[in-house]
Scaffold this active site. Structure first.
Site, PDB file in Angstrom:
ATOM      1  N   ARG A  17       0.622  -1.142   0.341  1.00 50.76           N
ATOM      2  CA  ARG A  17       0.292   0.285  -0.100  1.00 50.76           C
ATOM      3  C   ARG A  17       1.244   0.959   0.341  1.00 50.76           C
ATOM      4  O   ARG A  17       0.137   2.342  -0.016  1.00 50.76           O
ATOM      5  CB  ARG A  17      -1.125  -0.394   0.993  1.00 50.76           C
ATOM      6  CG  ARG A  17      -2.100  -1.202   1.022  1.00 50.76           C
ATOM      7  CD  ARG A  17      -2.622  -1.605   2.427  1.00 50.76           C
ATOM      8  NE  ARG A  17      -1.485  -2.735   3.597  1.00 50.76           N
ATOM      9  CZ  ARG A  17      -2.291  -2.608   4.464  1.00 50.76           C
ATOM     10  NH1 ARG A  17      -2.977  -2.820   4.756  1.00 50.76           N
ATOM     11  NH2 ARG A  17      -1.710  -4.045   4.907  1.00 50.76           N
ATOM     12  N   THR A  88       1.426 -13.357   9.103  1.00 53.85           N
ATOM     13  CA  THR A  88       2.300 -12.677  10.326  1.00 53.85           C
ATOM     14  C   THR A  88       2.488 -14.099  11.124  1.00 53.85           C
ATOM     15  O   THR A  88       3.385 -14.267  12.118  1.00 53.85           O
ATOM     16  CB  THR A  88       1.259 -11.683  11.129  1.00 53.85           C
ATOM     17  OG1 THR A  88      -0.348 -12.088  10.517  1.00 53.85           O
ATOM     18  CG2 THR A  88       1.410 -10.059  10.385  1.00 53.85           C
ATOM     19  N   LYS A 361      32.823  24.992   3.117  1.00 53.00           N
ATOM     20  CA  LYS A 361      33.218  23.732   2.663  1.00 53.00           C
ATOM     21  C   LYS A 361      34.291  22.772   3.309  1.00 53.00           C
ATOM     22  O   LYS A 361      35.824  23.944   3.090  1.00 53.00           O
ATOM     23  CB  LYS A 361      33.226  22.927   1.619  1.00 53.00           C
ATOM     24  CG  LYS A 361      33.528  22.147   0.945  1.00 53.00           C
ATOM     25  CD  LYS A 361      33.306  21.548   0.153  1.00 53.00           C
ATOM     26  CE  LYS A 361      35.319  21.331  -0.081  1.00 53.00           C
ATOM     27  NZ  LYS A 361      35.701  20.850  -0.662  1.00 53.00           N
ATOM     28  N   TYR A 376      33.604  32.307  -0.773  1.00 52.24           N
ATOM     29  CA  TYR A 376      33.653  30.896  -0.751  1.00 52.24           C
ATOM     30  C   TYR A 376      34.767  30.445   0.159  1.00 52.24           C
ATOM     31  O   TYR A 376      35.839  30.718  -0.061  1.00 52.24           O
ATOM     32  CB  TYR A 376      33.977  30.569  -2.490  1.00 52.24           C
ATOM     33  CG  TYR A 376      33.871  28.773  -2.554  1.00 52.24           C
ATOM     34  CD1 TYR A 376      33.061  28.099  -1.226  1.00 52.24           C
ATOM     35  CD2 TYR A 376      34.917  28.758  -2.940  1.00 52.24           C
ATOM     36  CE1 TYR A 376      33.224  26.519  -1.117  1.00 52.24           C
ATOM     37  CE2 TYR A 376      35.164  26.733  -3.159  1.00 52.24           C
ATOM     38  CZ  TYR A 376      34.025  25.877  -2.010  1.00 52.24           C
ATOM     39  OH  TYR A 376      34.915  24.941  -2.457  1.00 52.24           O
ATOM     40  N   ALA A 390      34.909  40.714   0.982  1.00 55.87           N
ATOM     41  CA  ALA A 390      33.974  40.824   0.330  1.00 55.87           C
ATOM     42  C   ALA A 390      34.261  40.014  -1.252  1.00 55.87           C
ATOM     43  O   ALA A 390      35.413  40.518  -1.711  1.00 55.87           O
ATOM     44  CB  ALA A 390      32.781  41.427   0.012  1.00 55.87           C
ATOM     45  N   SER A 415      38.437  42.816  -0.839  1.00 56.27           N
ATOM     46  CA  SER A 415      37.998  42.421  -1.105  1.00 56.27           C
ATOM     47  C   SER A 415      38.189  41.770  -3.232  1.00 56.27           C
ATOM     48  O   SER A 415      39.292  42.403  -3.175  1.00 56.27           O
ATOM     49  CB  SER A 415      36.660  43.463  -1.648  1.00 56.27           C
ATOM     50  OG  SER A 415      36.293  44.066  -0.468  1.00 56.27           O
ATOM     51  N   ALA A 433      43.213  44.670  -2.841  1.00 53.46           N
ATOM     52  CA  ALA A 433      42.317  44.572  -3.511  1.00 53.46           C
ATOM     53  C   ALA A 433      42.680  43.944  -4.879  1.00 53.46           C
ATOM     54  O   ALA A 433      42.354  44.643  -5.555  1.00 53.46           O
ATOM     55  CB  ALA A 433      40.671  45.443  -3.909  1.00 53.46           C
TER      56      ALA A 433
END
Ligand code: UD1
Ligand code: CA
Length: 459
Positions: A17, A88, A361, A376, A390, A415, A433
């Protein structure tokens, strides 16, 4: 418990089912397969053995059952194969070899009934022992009886037999007392009775539910315990029932957390798995999902739309809106998000901060270090008091292999810096930067350019 208890769980069926390629008992409820719930509540009774009858996807069912118990309890599991599912009663026959030298009582239940509480099983055992019955079963009364076996009683209200829904006459169908499928048998009385089961019924199966009638016919005593919570004992036969079961269990999990001092702002929209622990004065805001084996400390704020799986979060942490954290750790006093993603053993040391659109990660961010925007960090080890500007990227993948980035203490990454791994940035260094760092940066130096070159020493 005075007598030795063993438990037998029937879990060989496919569960037609469910309309699934996966055995029913492997379907999940609150992050755990049905079989795991059943085996766990059995284990609370401290039985000598937990015998599981397996058939469909036997290896997977066995693995799921084993994984659900701590090792010392998992040793008590015994698995028995039922190659062909002939009912059963037949499933219990398959366990005959394991049971033949056992004494005392045997709890029998079905692998598709995951919400039963150990206390309910204790009540069953207590009645079985105090009444000195050969068999004792739990019954339930329902205004509109479900398609369960009906409990037939005589004029003195004594138990006579169970009639399966498919074998009921129209009059029997009206009977409101039904069989939820939890039994306690005296083992040495049960085994010979199994030999007398037949398949003369609507489904052509050996029904375990015929055993009590056989015992009664021999003049043995059959006891019943009336229970009032149908949902607790429900055997789930389809996906809609499992979803309702999860709703019940979810409510219980949230009630328990609130009773223990966790604020759940909107229980209706909060999803927390069974194995999640949360400390006092932590607030869970609406629309949060917390799964797996997760631990969250005290005084934390978990904001809306965040999804946490297998996380370890220390005290005083804030997870802002819409974060996705998996298999990761916040040590203490951390803030992440909104829109942060931590995965594969990302670790934030005490007081480190991760802002919006930052992904970590297999990386560690040291004490008081910050990575606030659009970044990242993969396969990176970052020291203390580091600021990551950033749009920084650790370019960890050369198309074949992953490489490490090491950023030592007190570094400032400007950055839009690209760190082409493997690469190391020495303590106290600064990158301008837009730098593309392709070779190691000496300590206390300012680098800039593409590729980045040392522009000056800072000390
Ligand atoms: C069973 C009971 C019914 C009860 C209901 C409660 C019988 C004959 N009927 O019906 O009285 O009201 O549960 O939920 O027992 N299984 C095996 N091998 C088999 C057949 C079944 O291991 O050969 C296992 C299944 O995997 C399942 C459990 O036994 O976990 C129950 O089987 P299921 O087919 O769901 O029984 P029901 O029709 O629900
Ligand atoms: Ca069932």
């Amino acid at each position: 418990m005075s007598n030795t208890t063993n438990v037998l769980i029937l879990a060989a069926g496919l569960g037609t089912r469910m309309k699934s390629d996966q055995a029913k008992v492997l379907h999940k409820l609150g992050g755990q397969p049905l079989i795991a719930h059943v085996v766990r509540s059995a284990s609370v009774l401290n039985p000598e053995k937990i015998i599981v009858v397996i058939g469909h996807q036997a290896e997977k069912v066995e693995a799921a059952a084993r994984a659900s118990l701590p090792p010392e309890m998992a040793e008590r599991l015994v698995f028995v194969m039922q190659t062909e599912q002939r009912g059963t009663g037949h499933a219990v026959m398959c366990a005959r070899e394991v049971l033949k030298n056992a004494r005392g009582s045997l709890i029998v239940s079905y692998g598709d009934a995951p919400l039963v509480k150990a206390d309910t099983l204790r009540k069953l055992i207590a009645e079985h022992e105090s009444g000195q019955h050969a068999a004792t079963l739990i019954t339930i009364k329902m205004e509109i009886p479900p398609a369960y076996g009906r409990i037939i009683r005589d004029s003195e209200n004594q138990f006579v037999k169970i009639v399966e829904d498919k074998d009921c006459t129209p009059e029997q169908k009206q009977i409101k007392e039904v069989n939820p499928g939890f039994y306690c048998f005296d083992i040495q009385t049960l085994l010979p009775a199994l030999d007398r089961l037949t398949t003369h019924n609507a489904q052509g199966e050996y029904y375990l539910t015929d055993v009590p009638e056989i015992l009664r016919a021999d003049g043995k005593s059959v006891g019943t315990v009336l229970h009032d919570d149908y949902m607790e004992l429900q055997g789930f036969n389809n996906r809609a029932e499992i979803a309702l079961g999860w709703k019940k269990l979810r409510g219980e999990i949230l009630q328990k957390l609130m009773a223990d001092g966790v604020t759940i702002v909107d229980p209706d929209s909060t999803y927390i798995d069974v194995d999640v622990e949360i400390g006092r004065d932590t607030t869970i805001h609406p629309q949060v999902i917390i799964e797996g084996r997760s631990h969250i400390g005290s005084n934390c704020e978990i904001h809306s739309w965040s999804h946490l799986t297998n996380v370890e979060i220390g005290d005083n942490c804030t997870v802002n809106n819409s974060c996705v954290l998996e298999d990761s750790k916040l040590t203490a006093n951390n803030t992440v998000g909104p829109f942060a993603r931590l995965r594969m053993h990302a670790v934030l040391d005490d007081s480190a901060v991760v802002g919006n659109f930052v992904e970590l990660k297999k990386s560690k961010l040291g004490r008081k270090s910050k990575s606030m925007h659009l970044t990242y960090l993969g396969d990176a080890t970052i020291g203390d008091r580091v600021n990551i500007g950033a749009a920084t990227v650790t370019c960890n993948y050369d198309g074949k292999n992953k490489h490490q980035t090491i950023i030592e203490d007190d570094v400032k990454i400007g950055s839009d810096t690209m760190l082409v791994a493997p690469v190391k940035v020495g303590r106290g260094a600064v990158s301008g930067a837009g730098s593309v760092i392709i070779e190691d940066v000496p300590e206390d130096s300012l680098v800039a350019g593409v590729p980045a070159k040392v522009k000056k020493k800072l000390k």
